[in-house]
Structure formats: structure tokens, C-alpha cells
Design a protein around this motif. Structure first.
Motif, PDB file in Angstrom:
ATOM      1  N   GLU A  44       8.279   5.339  59.301  1.00  0.00           N
ATOM      2  CA  GLU A  44       9.104   5.202  58.101  1.00  0.00           C
ATOM      3  C   GLU A  44       9.626   3.780  57.969  1.00  0.00           C
ATOM      4  OE1 GLU A  44      10.694   9.256  59.892  1.00  0.00           O
ATOM      5  OE2 GLU A  44      10.270   7.253  60.681  1.00  0.00           O
ATOM      6  N   SER A  45       9.923   3.418  56.740  1.00  0.00           N
ATOM      7  CA  SER A  45      10.585   2.146  56.467  1.00  0.00           C
ATOM      8  C   SER A  45      11.337   2.274  55.149  1.00  0.00           C
ATOM      9  CB  SER A  45       9.570   1.000  56.388  1.00  0.00           C
ATOM     10  OG  SER A  45       8.648   1.220  55.350  1.00  0.00           O
ATOM     11  N   GLY A  46      12.244   1.333  54.924  1.00  0.00           N
ATOM     12  CA  GLY A  46      12.912   1.271  53.633  1.00  0.00           C
ATOM     13  C   GLY A  46      14.349   1.723  53.604  1.00  0.00           C
ATOM     14  N   GLY A  47      14.864   2.207  54.711  1.00  0.00           N
ATOM     15  CA  GLY A  47      16.267   2.601  54.721  1.00  0.00           C
ATOM     16  C   GLY A  47      17.170   1.393  54.596  1.00  0.00           C
ATOM     17  N   GLY A  48      18.448   1.647  54.422  1.00  0.00           N
ATOM     18  CA  GLY A  48      19.397   0.557  54.310  1.00  0.00           C
ATOM     19  C   GLY A  48      20.726   1.051  53.803  1.00  0.00           C
ATOM     20  N   SER A  49      21.527   0.115  53.356  1.00  0.00           N
ATOM     21  CA  SER A  49      22.862   0.422  52.890  1.00  0.00           C
ATOM     22  C   SER A  49      22.996   0.023  51.433  1.00  0.00           C
ATOM     23  CB  SER A  49      23.891  -0.333  53.743  1.00  0.00           C
ATOM     24  OG  SER A  49      25.190  -0.037  53.326  1.00  0.00           O
ATOM     25  N   VAL A  50      23.494   0.944  50.613  1.00  0.00           N
ATOM     26  CA  VAL A  50      23.693   0.672  49.199  1.00  0.00           C
ATOM     27  C   VAL A  50      25.038   1.239  48.769  1.00  0.00           C
ATOM     28  CG1 VAL A  50      21.245   0.667  48.592  1.00  0.00           C
ATOM     29  CG2 VAL A  50      22.536   2.796  48.494  1.00  0.00           C
ATOM     30  N   GLN A  51      25.465   0.828  47.609  1.00  0.00           N
ATOM     31  CA  GLN A  51      26.677   1.388  47.030  1.00  0.00           C
ATOM     32  C   GLN A  51      26.321   2.619  46.195  1.00  0.00           C
ATOM     33  OE1 GLN A  51      28.513  -1.905  44.905  1.00  0.00           O
ATOM     34  NE2 GLN A  51      29.792  -2.344  46.689  1.00  0.00           N
ATOM     35  N   THR A  52      27.326   3.423  45.945  1.00  0.00           N
ATOM     36  CA  THR A  52      27.137   4.597  45.095  1.00  0.00           C
ATOM     37  C   THR A  52      26.491   4.191  43.769  1.00  0.00           C
ATOM     38  OG1 THR A  52      29.035   5.716  46.072  1.00  0.00           O
ATOM     39  CG2 THR A  52      28.319   6.473  43.910  1.00  0.00           C
ATOM     40  N   GLY A  53      25.484   4.947  43.389  1.00  0.00           N
ATOM     41  CA  GLY A  53      24.763   4.647  42.156  1.00  0.00           C
ATOM     42  C   GLY A  53      23.547   3.765  42.357  1.00  0.00           C
ATOM     43  N   GLY A  54      23.393   3.225  43.561  1.00  0.00           N
ATOM     44  CA  GLY A  54      22.279   2.347  43.853  1.00  0.00           C
ATOM     45  C   GLY A  54      20.990   3.103  44.129  1.00  0.00           C
ATOM     46  N   SER A  55      19.954   2.337  44.446  1.00  0.00           N
ATOM     47  CA  SER A  55      18.629   2.908  44.676  1.00  0.00           C
ATOM     48  C   SER A  55      18.020   2.361  45.957  1.00  0.00           C
ATOM     49  CB  SER A  55      17.689   2.566  43.508  1.00  0.00           C
ATOM     50  OG  SER A  55      18.148   3.111  42.293  1.00  0.00           O
ATOM     51  N   LEU A  56      17.172   3.171  46.546  1.00  0.00           N
ATOM     52  CA  LEU A  56      16.376   2.766  47.700  1.00  0.00           C
ATOM     53  C   LEU A  56      15.021   3.445  47.594  1.00  0.00           C
ATOM     54  CD1 LEU A  56      18.824   3.119  50.745  1.00  0.00           C
ATOM     55  CD2 LEU A  56      17.828   0.987  49.909  1.00  0.00           C
ATOM     56  N   ARG A  57      14.019   2.830  48.194  1.00  0.00           N
ATOM     57  CA  ARG A  57      12.709   3.468  48.287  1.00  0.00           C
ATOM     58  C   ARG A  57      12.292   3.530  49.737  1.00  0.00           C
ATOM     59  NH1 ARG A  57       6.668   2.240  45.917  1.00  0.00           N
ATOM     60  NH2 ARG A  57       6.652   0.628  47.543  1.00  0.00           N
ATOM     61  N   LEU A  58      12.018   4.722  50.201  1.00  0.00           N
ATOM     62  CA  LEU A  58      11.530   4.929  51.559  1.00  0.00           C
ATOM     63  C   LEU A  58      10.014   5.062  51.536  1.00  0.00           C
ATOM     64  CD1 LEU A  58      14.082   7.609  52.841  1.00  0.00           C
ATOM     65  CD2 LEU A  58      14.325   5.120  52.769  1.00  0.00           C
ATOM     66  N   SER A  59       9.403   4.585  52.606  1.00  0.00           N
ATOM     67  CA  SER A  59       7.962   4.714  52.767  1.00  0.00           C
ATOM     68  C   SER A  59       7.653   5.388  54.087  1.00  0.00           C
ATOM     69  CB  SER A  59       7.293   3.333  52.749  1.00  0.00           C
ATOM     70  OG  SER A  59       7.519   2.659  51.530  1.00  0.00           O
ATOM     71  N   CYS A  60       6.578   6.146  54.105  1.00  0.00           N
ATOM     72  CA  CYS A  60       6.122   6.791  55.336  1.00  0.00           C
ATOM     73  C   CYS A  60       4.619   6.628  55.410  1.00  0.00           C
ATOM     74  CB  CYS A  60       6.500   8.262  55.357  1.00  0.00           C
ATOM     75  SG  CYS A  60       5.816   9.157  56.770  1.00  0.00           S
ATOM     76  N   ALA A  61       4.169   5.874  56.393  1.00  0.00           N
ATOM     77  CA  ALA A  61       2.747   5.629  56.569  1.00  0.00           C
ATOM     78  C   ALA A  61       2.225   6.491  57.699  1.00  0.00           C
ATOM     79  CB  ALA A  61       2.495   4.155  56.861  1.00  0.00           C
ATOM     80  N   ALA A  62       1.181   7.232  57.424  1.00  0.00           N
ATOM     81  CA  ALA A  62       0.547   8.081  58.431  1.00  0.00           C
ATOM     82  C   ALA A  62      -0.700   7.393  58.959  1.00  0.00           C
ATOM     83  CB  ALA A  62       0.187   9.431  57.829  1.00  0.00           C
ATOM     84  N   SER A  63      -0.900   7.504  60.258  1.00  0.00           N
ATOM     85  CA  SER A  63      -2.098   6.933  60.873  1.00  0.00           C
ATOM     86  C   SER A  63      -2.613   7.893  61.927  1.00  0.00           C
ATOM     87  CB  SER A  63      -1.795   5.565  61.496  1.00  0.00           C
ATOM     88  OG  SER A  63      -0.818   5.686  62.504  1.00  0.00           O
TER      89      SER A  63
END
Length: 124
Positions: A6-25
Motif C-alpha cells: 500500500e501507499s498514499g496514506g497521510g495526514s489531511v484536514q477535515t474535508g480533504g482528500s487522499l488516494r491510496l494505492s495497493c499494488a499486487a505482485s
């Protein structure tokens, strides 16, 4: 065996956006379902969004319906989770999961591959 990263986590304020990715191998041919679960401190791990790889059918928890979108790129063996309008209650460790025969997509049974998790923090 398959591996999920997985990647893409982080810290945002309320109302914000994030995109997580999950790569399978690895051995991904048996995977029919991929999705995201989350676990907040002191709470059970819960299903958030799942996609059936072949058909593209999606499943969402009621709490994220309309705010989160799961998608996949079959060529890259990658699943994404676009999270919009984030709320403090969305804060958790998010885990990618994959399985072949999954009776109930938003339940943990049937998922035998799990990623290490990526942290999502939402501040008010």
C-alpha cells in the motif's frame, strides 16, 4: 503467494482528500477480490470498499458511500481508493486485502493476502 504493497496514506484536514494505492505482485492469478479495510485504535477491522477484479463490481460500507471510490488498473495489478470529504472518523490504519472466494466482500472471511497498512489521519 502474492504480495500487497500500500501507499498514499497521510495526514489531511477535515474535508480533504487522499488516494491510496495497493499494488499486487507475485501469484495474482487467483485473486478475484481486492479491497480496503480499516482499523482504528480499539475498534474492529472493518471493510471499507471492495472491487471484484473481473467484473468491476464495487461494494462500499454505508459510512463511505458517496465519498470514497474504489477502482482498479488490471494491467498494473493495482487498486486505488480515492477518499474525498474525509472526516475525523475516517482516521485509521488502512489495509489492502485480496482473496479468491469471498462470501461477503466487506467481511474479512476469504481474504488471505493482506498488506502492511498505511496510516490515514484526519484532523478537525
Amino acid at each position: 503467494q502474492a504480495q500487497l504493497v500500500e501507499s498514499g496514506g497521510g495526514s489531511v484536514q477535515t474535508g480533504g482528500s487522499l488516494r491510496l494505492s495497493c499494488a499486487a505482485s507475485g501469484y495474482t492469478y487467483s485473486i478475484n477480490y481486492m479491497g480496503w479495510f480499516r482499523q482504528a485504535p480499539g475498534k474492529e477491522r472493518e471493510g471499507v470498499a471492495v472491487i471484484r477484479i473481473g467484473r468491476g463490481t464495487t461494494y462500499y460500507a454505508d459510512s463511505v458511500q458517496g465519498r470514497f471510490t474504489i477502482s482498479r488498473d488490471n494491467a498494473k495489478n493495482t487498486v486505488y481508493l480515492q477518499m474525498n470529504s474525509l472526516k475525523p472518523e475516517d482516521a485509521a490504519m488502512y489495509y489492502c486485502a485480496a482473496g479468491s472466494r469471498v462470501p461477503l466482500p466487506l467481511q474479512r472471511d476469504g481474504y488471505y493476502y493482506w498488506g502492511q497498512g498505511t496510516q490515514v489521519t484526519v484532523s478537525s
